[in-house]
Design a protein around this motif. Structure first.
Motif, PDB file in Angstrom:
ATOM      1  N   LYS A 131     -36.820 -32.723  54.649  1.00 55.03           N
ATOM      2  CA  LYS A 131     -37.495 -33.498  55.822  1.00 55.03           C
ATOM      3  C   LYS A 131     -36.903 -33.409  57.438  1.00 55.03           C
ATOM      4  O   LYS A 131     -38.029 -33.577  57.962  1.00 55.03           O
ATOM      5  CB  LYS A 131     -36.582 -35.175  55.112  1.00 55.03           C
ATOM      6  N   THR A 132     -36.025 -32.787  57.529  1.00 55.82           N
ATOM      7  CA  THR A 132     -35.845 -32.476  58.257  1.00 55.82           C
ATOM      8  C   THR A 132     -36.106 -31.585  60.120  1.00 55.82           C
ATOM      9  O   THR A 132     -35.723 -31.422  60.795  1.00 55.82           O
ATOM     10  CB  THR A 132     -34.351 -33.416  59.639  1.00 55.82           C
ATOM     11  N   ASN A 133     -36.450 -29.955  58.814  1.00 59.37           N
ATOM     12  CA  ASN A 133     -36.056 -28.802  59.121  1.00 59.37           C
ATOM     13  C   ASN A 133     -35.296 -28.380  59.797  1.00 59.37           C
ATOM     14  O   ASN A 133     -35.566 -28.023  60.972  1.00 59.37           O
ATOM     15  CB  ASN A 133     -37.475 -28.196  60.054  1.00 59.37           C
ATOM     16  N   THR A 134     -34.045 -28.478  59.239  1.00 58.66           N
ATOM     17  CA  THR A 134     -32.124 -28.175  60.184  1.00 58.66           C
ATOM     18  C   THR A 134     -32.190 -28.192  58.637  1.00 58.66           C
ATOM     19  O   THR A 134     -31.910 -27.766  57.531  1.00 58.66           O
ATOM     20  CB  THR A 134     -31.640 -29.570  60.315  1.00 58.66           C
ATOM     21  N   SER A 135     -31.411 -26.779  58.644  1.00 63.78           N
ATOM     22  CA  SER A 135     -29.948 -26.225  58.484  1.00 63.78           C
ATOM     23  C   SER A 135     -28.546 -26.486  58.804  1.00 63.78           C
ATOM     24  O   SER A 135     -28.057 -26.860  59.639  1.00 63.78           O
ATOM     25  CB  SER A 135     -30.045 -24.361  58.731  1.00 63.78           C
ATOM     26  N   ARG A 136     -27.568 -26.538  57.561  1.00 67.44           N
ATOM     27  CA  ARG A 136     -26.248 -26.607  57.901  1.00 67.44           C
ATOM     28  C   ARG A 136     -25.628 -25.685  57.150  1.00 67.44           C
ATOM     29  O   ARG A 136     -25.578 -25.079  56.020  1.00 67.44           O
ATOM     30  CB  ARG A 136     -26.017 -28.268  57.472  1.00 67.44           C
ATOM     31  N   GLN A 137     -24.858 -25.076  57.431  1.00 66.07           N
ATOM     32  CA  GLN A 137     -23.430 -23.782  57.495  1.00 66.07           C
ATOM     33  C   GLN A 137     -22.548 -24.828  56.550  1.00 66.07           C
ATOM     34  O   GLN A 137     -22.101 -25.975  57.149  1.00 66.07           O
ATOM     35  CB  GLN A 137     -23.128 -23.204  58.977  1.00 66.07           C
ATOM     36  N   LEU A 138     -22.895 -24.498  55.347  1.00 68.84           N
ATOM     37  CA  LEU A 138     -21.716 -25.701  54.385  1.00 68.84           C
ATOM     38  C   LEU A 138     -20.048 -24.391  54.652  1.00 68.84           C
ATOM     39  O   LEU A 138     -19.458 -25.694  54.158  1.00 68.84           O
ATOM     40  CB  LEU A 138     -21.573 -25.881  52.786  1.00 68.84           C
ATOM     41  N   THR A 139     -19.814 -22.831  54.677  1.00 66.00           N
ATOM     42  CA  THR A 139     -19.186 -23.194  54.429  1.00 66.00           C
ATOM     43  C   THR A 139     -19.005 -21.660  55.580  1.00 66.00           C
ATOM     44  O   THR A 139     -19.712 -20.630  56.140  1.00 66.00           O
ATOM     45  CB  THR A 139     -18.576 -21.383  52.978  1.00 66.00           C
ATOM     46  N   LYS A 140     -18.051 -21.088  55.691  1.00 59.48           N
ATOM     47  CA  LYS A 140     -17.582 -20.307  57.418  1.00 59.48           C
ATOM     48  C   LYS A 140     -16.313 -19.382  56.525  1.00 59.48           C
ATOM     49  O   LYS A 140     -15.255 -20.118  57.667  1.00 59.48           O
ATOM     50  CB  LYS A 140     -17.442 -20.349  58.449  1.00 59.48           C
ATOM     51  N   THR A 141     -16.546 -18.431  55.679  1.00 59.86           N
ATOM     52  CA  THR A 141     -14.805 -18.029  55.186  1.00 59.86           C
ATOM     53  C   THR A 141     -14.829 -16.047  56.425  1.00 59.86           C
ATOM     54  O   THR A 141     -15.803 -15.652  55.406  1.00 59.86           O
ATOM     55  CB  THR A 141     -14.852 -18.403  54.376  1.00 59.86           C
ATOM     56  N   LEU A 142     -13.913 -15.626  55.643  1.00 62.94           N
ATOM     57  CA  LEU A 142     -14.499 -13.956  56.002  1.00 62.94           C
ATOM     58  C   LEU A 142     -14.376 -13.496  54.275  1.00 62.94           C
ATOM     59  O   LEU A 142     -14.616 -12.383  54.328  1.00 62.94           O
ATOM     60  CB  LEU A 142     -12.344 -14.068  55.971  1.00 62.94           C
ATOM     61  N   GLU A 143     -14.036 -14.349  53.218  1.00 57.93           N
ATOM     62  CA  GLU A 143     -14.585 -14.183  52.121  1.00 57.93           C
ATOM     63  C   GLU A 143     -15.929 -14.480  52.117  1.00 57.93           C
ATOM     64  O   GLU A 143     -16.534 -15.001  52.292  1.00 57.93           O
ATOM     65  CB  GLU A 143     -13.441 -14.188  50.990  1.00 57.93           C
TER      66      GLU A 143
END
Length: 793
Positions: A131-143
């Motif tokens: 609907k908003t044409n946006t992406s949200r990063q849910l994880t940001k990990t080394l693994e």
């Protein structure tokens, strides 16, 4: 070593040699057939896309259906770049790096309303909002995280990290570990009789010991009441966990426990031309018949905090003995199987597993109830040769659920051609959806579950069109027109087709077309170079003829305009075995297509046929090589050569043959077992002994060397090398990790011991199975041309 034309001919007449050469002087022989002045040269042809231009690839739509993205290289840059064009085919532009980084990956999983999409990118999980044409990063990990899906209630995203399942609540952000798979065995403290006796003595003698022990028990009991709940520790020993899947209701986790055999030998491929200046070893694959990894299905009942092993021993037919073993000891234990899934219906109430026997003879679709752990066979596909075909392959294959959530669609070769079927999990009623002597591939169901889309060669085996078929009706509607191949990517809103189209003498270009019959496609890309367009490329005739056993064999014929009777001919053998090349679209073997035009300019007639084992013609053609590669697939070449003599006035003593990989194997078999048919042959990157090829491909067709040794002896050129009479050229990359260089070296030694003298080996030190350097391609095909000029003119 440089060779003149006369020394080259004397070389074949008088001695054998092992040539380690990369440069050859080109001296054409004298042609007895009429030539035309050709603007083509082998140097030009073997530049590949540098000569033809680079076709668009990796077609994908934007999530809002406004743009088509694709890889392209009209500028002849070092690598392809990302481009985009509007859905109407206008305003083609290169995509800048920030925009490219933002784009969701084409893979991923949608929620049921297609408003959200979860996907993995570079080891992290993202959520796209349509609907908003946006992406949200849910994880940001080394693994790295992988395999993200929505939970059954779509309030959480479930993914794997280090084989364990995690869930991330989209509203609260709470991260929960759902499984706790641990390697090794659970550690338990055990005491021997002496230790137990001494412990009891201490308790009996000392009040302070008794008091402290009782206090410690009370404290442990209190802590247990308030202890944070954790996922059950599931110890896996030496096994590894794969394919962990949470059921839609969140009550069960299914998973695979895989046991990999230890100390399995792999072939080492030495790399001599390296940046370090030292020889470096490449660890390659195992050989056919090596011990395989075994898998078993586990189930974790989260509510009961209990694990179970799911047994397949009662599946009907699982102990059946393959026909080729009928004279040997009867088996009573279940055959090992690989399982895929479970695949859940949208409402989460039905699940299906796909089981496939390791011997490739059986494929079962099995309904699975995790609550009762019950299994019910919905469909069994059996083939005494081996199972494969479009939509079936060697894994789960293409399948899905209809809108009623209780009917499964899938593909089967039951009628001899791969078609779409449905089966109802409640009534067991099975229905064939598509019918006819053609093959269906790339099947997909629309978002509203009302239509299927698929590709099929319904019009002609050498044409591929795009079809729509209503789930509730029975006749496919053809959406594309014009001979050739139409690779279609449907827009998310299902209103527009992005079509990658090609014809025999026209490389792939991108077109767009409204999703309706009769609509006119609009061309988006123009990829061809002026140099390529300057030559009048031939449209070879697609013919068919009857093989000696009555089977219909399709072929392409390249013919000089004013061919002289009794002229020379070349038969080309495509690689891969299971591949189609006698069709009406731009060939995967496009360098060979251009080389065939060059040969025709030099007065040759060229035949390129789809022999037994090829794709596109159904089950009987596909399995015609079972237990004997080099049987019907070779006699098809021989019958093709006879057809050339009878219908195109070719000289029967001036026919050559060449091909790479499987085509190289057939070339060797032709020269070794049909020496009076083919005067010369070029075998490129050839399998010479099937016992040294990989397991996945070879065992399906020939079984295993120690269970079906006769099939391997019949099928392997190294056993037939004594029959060589004609001139043989062998070419092989030294760092080939697919068909190892060891293959050609073993055959070389065999030829030496047989005192054969009419052969040559050219080695390419920096090339893998698929050549990449234009200099290597050029050298190889100059040698092939020189071979034919010296022996067929």
């Amino acid at each position: 070593m440089l060779c003149s034309a006369s020394s080259f001919i004397n070389f074949f007449k008088n001695k054998a040699a092992f040539l380690f050469v990369l440069v050859i002087e080109m001296v054409p022989g004298t042609s007895l057939a009429q030539k035309v002045k050709s603007s083509l040269t082998i140097e030009k042809i073997m530049q590949g896309t540098g000569f033809t231009g680079t076709s668009p690839s990796e077609i994908a739509w934007s999530e809002d259906s406004r743009f088509i993205y694709f890889k392209w290289n009209p500028e002849k840059a070092r690598a392809d770049s990302l481009y985009k064009v509007t859905a109407t085919g206008e305003n083609t532009t290169k995509v800048n790096r920030p925009e490219a980084d933002f784009l969701p990956t084409p893979n991923g999983r949608y929620n049921r309303t297609y408003t959200l999409k979860v996907y993995e990118k570079e080891g992290d999980i993202y959520l796209y909002d349509n609907k908003t044409n946006t992406s949200r990063q849910l994880t940001k990990t080394l693994e790295p995280e992988a395999n993200p899906v929505f939970s059954g209630d779509e309030q959480q995203v479930v993914f794997t990290q280090n084989s364990n399942l995690f869930s991330l609540h989209l509203s609260s952000g709470q991260l929960t570990q759902l499984t706790n798979f641990l390697p090794g065995a659970k550690k338990t403290e055990t005491k021997n009789d002496q230790e137990k006796w001494l412990q009891q003595q201490q308790l009996a003698l000392f009040d302070i010991i008794k008091k402290r022990t009782e206090e410690e028990k009370i404290e442990q009991s209190e802590n247990k009441k308030f202890k944070k709940k954790q996922a059950k520790a599931i110890y896996t020993g030496e096994k590894t966990v794969e394919n962990a899947i949470l059921s839609p209701d969140g009550k069960f986790v299914s998973y695979s426990l895989v046991t990999r055999p230890a100390n399995v030998k792999k072939t080492i491929v030495p790399d001599y031309v390296t940046a370090s200046g030292f020889t470096e070893d490449i660890s390659s694959r195992t050989k056919v018949g090596a011990p395989l990894a075994a898998s078993e299905m586990g189930l974790y009942d989260i509510g009961k905090d209990t694990t179970y092993q799911i047994s397949f021993k009662d599946i009907k037919g699982i102990t059946d003995q393959p026909a080729f073993l009928k004279d040997k000891k009867k088996i009573t234990t279940p055959r090992p199987v690989a399982f895929f899934g479970p695949f859940w219906s949208d409402n989460g109430k039905n699940a299906v597993l796909v089981l496939r026997s390791f011997d490739n003879k059986d494929r079962w679709l099995v309904q699975f109830n995790p609550g009762t752990r019950a299994l019910k066979v919905l469909d069994r596909q059996h083939d005494e040769a081996w199972l494969n075909g479009p939509g079936i392959d060697y894994e789960a294959g293409d399948l899905g659920w209809l809108g009623d959530n209780e009917t499964l669609w899938f593909q089967s070769e039951e009628t001899g051609y791969s078609h779409v079927y449905t089966v109802n999990t409640r009534t067991n009623q099975k229905k064939q959806i598509t019918k006819g002597k053609y093959e269906v591939s790339a099947v997909r169901l629309t978002r509203d579950k009302k239509n299927w889309y698929f590709q099929a060669n319904k019009v002609h085996p050498g044409e591929m069109h795009f079809y729509r078929l209503a789930v509730r009706s029975g006749e496919p509607e053809q959406l594309t027109t014009g001979a050739g191949n139409h690779e279609v990517t449907l827009s998310p809103d299902e209103k527009t087709l992005a079509i990658r189209y090609s014809y025999t003498n026209k490389p792939w270009e991108l077109f767009v077309m409204p999703n309706r019959t009769g609509a006119k496609p609009r061309q988006v890309t123009n990829s061809l170079t002026n140099e390529f367009k300057a030559y009048q490329w031939r449209d070879p005739e697609v013919i068919s003829f009857k093989a000696r056993d009555g089977a219909e064999v399709f072929a392409r014929i390249y013919r000089p305009t004013n061919a002289i009777a009794n002229g020379p001919a070349v038969v080309f053998v495509h690689g891969a075995g299971y591949l189609q090349n006698a069709h009406k679209w731009w060939s995967y073997y496009y360098r060979e297509y251009m080389f065939h035009n060059f040969l025709v300019d030099q007065g040759y007639t060229v035949m390129d046929l789809d022999y037994r084992g090829s794709a596109g013609y159904g089950r009987d053609v596909r399995t015609g090589i079972y237990q004997f590669m080099g049987g019907k697939d070779l006699t098809d070449q021989v019958d093709g050569a006879a057809y050339l003599v009878q219908h195109y006035q070719v000289n029967p003593r001036k026919i050559g043959i060449y091909g790479g990989s499987y085509g190289g194997f057939i070339t060797l078999m032709a020269l070794f077992t049909q020496p009076d048919v083919f005067a010369a042959g070029a075998a490129l990157r050839s399998v010479t002994d099937w016992a040294h090829y990989n397991h996945e491909y070879t065992s399906a067709i020939l079984n295993e060397p120690f269970t079906d040794s006769t099939a391997y002896v019949k099928s392997s050129p190294i056993y037939h090398a004594a029959g060589l009479k004609g001139a043989l050229l062998m070419c092989h990359g030294l760092v080939d990790t697919n068909v190892h260089f060891q293959d050609i070296i073993r055959l070389t030694q065999r030829l030496i011991e047989l005192k054969k003298e009419n052969w040559e080996l050219a080695v390419y030190p920096v090339e893998n199975h698929a050549f990449t350097e234009p200099s290597s391609w050029t050298d190889e095909y100059k040698r092939i041309f020189k071979l034919f000029e010296a022996n067929l003119k």
